[in-house]
Design an enzyme around this catalytic site. Sequence first.
Site, PDB file in Angstrom:
ATOM      1  CG  HIS A 136      79.701  68.851  15.396  1.00  0.00           C
ATOM      2  ND1 HIS A 136      80.687  68.273  14.641  1.00  0.00           N
ATOM      3  CD2 HIS A 136      79.986  68.509  16.684  1.00  0.00           C
ATOM      4  CE1 HIS A 136      81.526  67.613  15.425  1.00  0.00           C
ATOM      5  NE2 HIS A 136      81.124  67.737  16.670  1.00  0.00           N
ATOM      6  CG  ASP A 140      84.679  67.009  12.522  1.00  0.00           C
ATOM      7  OD1 ASP A 140      83.440  66.878  12.622  1.00  0.00           O
ATOM      8  OD2 ASP A 140      85.392  66.313  11.771  1.00  0.00           O
TER       9      ASP A 140
END
Length: 620
Positions: free
Chosen positions: A590, A594
């Site tokens: 992350h 995303d």
Amino acid sequence: MSETVNLPALGESVTEGTVTRWLKEVGDEVAVDEPLVEVSTDKVDTEIPSPVAGILEEILVQEDETVEVDAPLARIGSGSGGGSSDDAPAAAEADAEEPAQDDAEEPAEAPANDEAGDSSTEGQELSSEQVAAEDAEEQGSGESTEVTLPALGESVTEGTVTRWLKEIGDDVEVDEPLLEVSTDKVDTEIPSPVAGKLQEIKVQEDETVEVGAVLALIGSGSGGGSAAEDKPAESAEEKTETSEEKSDAQSEEKSEDTGADQSADQAEQSESAPAPSSEQKQEKPAPSAPASAPAPSAQASAPGEGYVTPLVRRLAQQNDVDLSTVVGTGVGGRIRKQDVLVAAEAAKAKQAGSAPAPAAQPAPSAAASAPAAASTVDPAKRGTTEKAPRIRQTIAKRMRESLDVSAQLTQVHEIDMTRIVALRGKAKVGFQQKNGVKLTYLPFITQATAEALKQHPKLNAEFNVETSEITYHDSEDIAIAVDTDKGLFVPVIKDTGSLNLSGIAGKIADLADRTRNNKISPDELSGGTFSITNFGSVGALFDTPIINQPNVAILGVGTIVKRPMVITDPDGNDTISIRHMMYLSLTYDHRLVDGADAGRFLQTVKARLEAGEFAHELGL
């Protein structure tokens, strides 16, 4: 005078080769450029021609043994040398008797020195200067040769000694496995560069040293005056030890059976399904020193702890031979290829006209085959404590580091594989006949992934937090996780995006097979830009895989199962249909990727697989 036939360079990246078959026997005449021996490498199988005409006097490397480039394979002479080769054992026996007669006068003289001394001072005749020089060099020089840790890959700088296969005082042959070494990339055996006696061990088990470090000293064994006096006692002890080893090996040695059947979908879904693996390269027996078997083999008394080479294990599986019933005739009672072949012939003769063994019958269902799945750890180890193998320590370290350095999330999508299942069913027989490998589901998934990575380069990237830089790779080097009984390895298919379906299938099969049999090189286990792990091969629906650093994502493949699904036709009408469904799990970093990026990537893979437009690549 004899000429040595060496293993030639067979390619820029080929460093070793395995002798698969000798086309000539000792004593046969050979012509210049006549094929002498067949050699197999990671890249190619080829024949090695004779560089000279003459008589094959000596074979230095036996079948199924692996040696490095430039290693001597055989000796070819004019014919007189062949006689000297035959006479050498007799001369050695005569030499061995003479020290025994002279012990009363010269008790401090070692047998090795006696042989060399007899050759030079008593004028014992050898039929060629070559043999005399070799005897002097190997037996009478008194000099020691250092055994160093060789380079085991471009990125490997150190190795850990996991097991010594020989003890101090043991005889070793040229290229005979001497010890086992473990690195971050691969476990391997280090062969002896010379013949002689193991005089000194410099690095003990579980010690880590750098490449080039001295591991041991090998010499003629003529290091002390008490050798002749101590030899009778040592010989008696060795004979007793060998007798005990053979008894233990014959009565108690068993091989781990990991060939459990699975359902048709699970068994064929991927070449990276769990498969047996063992130590590397078959150990060469030492015919001149049968009593000096490696100490570890004497301890292999519990079921599943015996040393069985990948070649022997694979041969046993192909012939439905239970290794626990085979009596080994190798060093320390080890099971050799010939032992398996003899057992297979005996079984065929016994079962002539009878039905095939139940183990060879396909399992009717996953539920029926599940109880047969074997653990990679022997149940006999319950209640015991042991040191973790080097490879397990490395895996543990890397997994913990991966979770520490990246923010990992997992997203799961459901894929309708019905069209792929139907397509594969039509093409698998012809595909295997044409390409020589099975058509599993993993090549379809890998190709769809490579195509999606081209469209979504953020998933095929690397994030350097220290320099705040993102590197977008220009090729899709997909690593495929392969489960072995030593642990998880991740070999890499270089430039996967440039391969078609058959090319990917061949690469997966080749890498998986060589990884399971410890034939993979360290360089092939590094450099991946994205990873795929197929836990569906053991029946898992989905999992949350850990990223293989420095990648930013890893794709997990679940098993394919039939489920009732609601299908909407073009007119908007809903029907319930039985479909082949599969979960894909994408773990992503992350810090760079995303959730929306991950979702778009998985949607691209999903659309490619559900469309099932691979018929043109399969010739349908």
